[in-house]
Write an enzyme that holds these catalytic residues in place. Structure first.
Site, PDB file in Angstrom:
ATOM      1  N   PHE A 149       0.816  -1.215   0.000  1.00 42.43           N
ATOM      2  CA  PHE A 149       0.000   0.000   0.000  1.00 42.43           C
ATOM      3  C   PHE A 149       0.847   1.262   0.000  1.00 42.43           C
ATOM      4  O   PHE A 149       1.787   1.395   0.797  1.00 42.43           O
ATOM      5  CB  PHE A 149      -0.868   0.060   1.263  1.00 42.43           C
ATOM      6  CG  PHE A 149      -2.072  -0.810   1.229  1.00 42.43           C
ATOM      7  CD1 PHE A 149      -3.240  -0.402   0.609  1.00 42.43           C
ATOM      8  CD2 PHE A 149      -2.047  -2.056   1.829  1.00 42.43           C
ATOM      9  CE1 PHE A 149      -4.361  -1.215   0.586  1.00 42.43           C
ATOM     10  CE2 PHE A 149      -3.161  -2.876   1.820  1.00 42.43           C
ATOM     11  CZ  PHE A 149      -4.322  -2.461   1.189  1.00 42.43           C
ATOM     12  N   ASP A 150       0.485   2.198  -0.861  1.00 40.82           N
ATOM     13  CA  ASP A 150       0.778   3.592  -0.572  1.00 40.82           C
ATOM     14  C   ASP A 150      -0.112   3.973   0.614  1.00 40.82           C
ATOM     15  O   ASP A 150      -1.198   3.418   0.787  1.00 40.82           O
ATOM     16  CB  ASP A 150       0.448   4.459  -1.782  1.00 40.82           C
ATOM     17  CG  ASP A 150       0.432   5.929  -1.439  1.00 40.82           C
ATOM     18  OD1 ASP A 150       1.456   6.420  -0.964  1.00 40.82           O
ATOM     19  OD2 ASP A 150      -0.619   6.567  -1.621  1.00 40.82           O
ATOM     20  N   CYS A 151       0.346   4.922   1.409  1.00 41.09           N
ATOM     21  CA  CYS A 151      -0.455   5.330   2.576  1.00 41.09           C
ATOM     22  C   CYS A 151      -1.193   6.638   2.346  1.00 41.09           C
ATOM     23  O   CYS A 151      -2.416   6.711   2.471  1.00 41.09           O
ATOM     24  CB  CYS A 151       0.455   5.448   3.805  1.00 41.09           C
ATOM     25  SG  CYS A 151      -0.437   5.898   5.307  1.00 41.09           S
TER      26      CYS A 151
ATOM     27  N   THR B 253      -4.188   7.248  -0.163  1.00 41.56           N
ATOM     28  CA  THR B 253      -4.878   5.970  -0.309  1.00 41.56           C
ATOM     29  C   THR B 253      -5.593   5.584   0.970  1.00 41.56           C
ATOM     30  O   THR B 253      -6.789   5.280   0.957  1.00 41.56           O
ATOM     31  CB  THR B 253      -3.874   4.868  -0.703  1.00 41.56           C
ATOM     32  OG1 THR B 253      -3.140   5.281  -1.865  1.00 41.56           O
ATOM     33  CG2 THR B 253      -4.590   3.558  -0.983  1.00 41.56           C
TER      34      THR B 253
END
Length: 241
Positions: A11-13, A16
């Protein structure tokens, strides 16, 4: 290709899982109140994206909480409004106040039952710790720009992540990179042959907000407007097995 083909979600944080556009705009509010004439939200976000991307290119090893004060300074100069060093530093620390999207924590808790969850983020470790508390899940690995010494979309960040996950026996074809930013995430993910899932938080809005224009549209394998929609699609995929 099905969501059930993968065992790891990377994941990008920010953008997102964490609502960084709201966080950026609210963090800049003391500065924006002095800008005449007033700027639109997208004008603010686009200017921020430009200065942030530039600064990340020139000082790739600088921690995010120490890079944001420079972005604040560049914005104040561009908009010709007074600022102090304390203002800049306060903005750098504002990441800890950036809110999670309403669906992020519950979605991650559900997905944790089926996948390893990994963070690949343009942030420093201290700032992410505050965000992680809001996300209410224990990630299997956390790779930050501070760890790598560079910022996405640099391929170094993806090289680092894939090397470390490979050491744990996680094959590239079992990874689904899940992110909002086409510029920071999906374009470089394409270069590594990673499957990708676009969480299109800005659906219904024009432009790219707090991220740079990626140019040619990168390929994405899945697209959902929210993390909740991703969860629903995974539940449907389980029923079809």
């Amino acid at each position: 290709m099905n969501l059930t083909d993968f065992n790891t979600l990377t994941f990008d944080c920010y953008g997102t899982l964490i609502d960084w556009e709201t966080g950026i705009f609210e963090g800049l509010r003391p500065l924006l109140e002095r800008v005449k004439p007033p700027l639109t939200r997208d004008q603010v976000l686009e200017a921020h994206a430009r200065h942030e991307s530039s600064q990340q290119k020139y000082t790739p090893a600088r921690r995010y909480r120490d890079l944001l004060p420079i972005v604040y300074k560049r914005l104040a100069e561009e908009w010709q409004v007074p600022f102090t060093l304390a203002d800049c530093v306060a903005y750098g620390r504002s990441v800890q106040n950036w809110p999670a999207f309403d669906d992020s924590a519950a979605a991650l808790q559900y997905l944790k039952k089926y996948y390893k969850l990994v963070i690949l983020s343009n942030v420093d470790n201290e700032s992410f710790a505050h965000s992680n508390a809001k996300l209410q899940v224990e990630f299997d690995a956390i790779f930050t720009a501070e760890d790598v010494g560079s910022y996405k979309p640099s391929p170094r960040n993806f090289d680092y992540m894939l090397e470390k996950l490979g050491e744990r026996g996680i094959a590239k074809d079992k990874i689904l990179h899940t992110a909002e930013s086409l510029f920071h995430d999906h374009k470089p993910a394409n270069g590594f042959g990673l499957a990708s899932c676009w969480i299109y938080r800005r659906h219904g809005q024009e432009g790219f907000g707090a991220t740079m224009n990626p140019g040619l549209q990168p390929k994405v394998d899945f697209r959902f407007d929210s993390m909740a929609d991703l969860v629903k699609a995974h539940q449907d995929a389980l029923l079809q097995k």
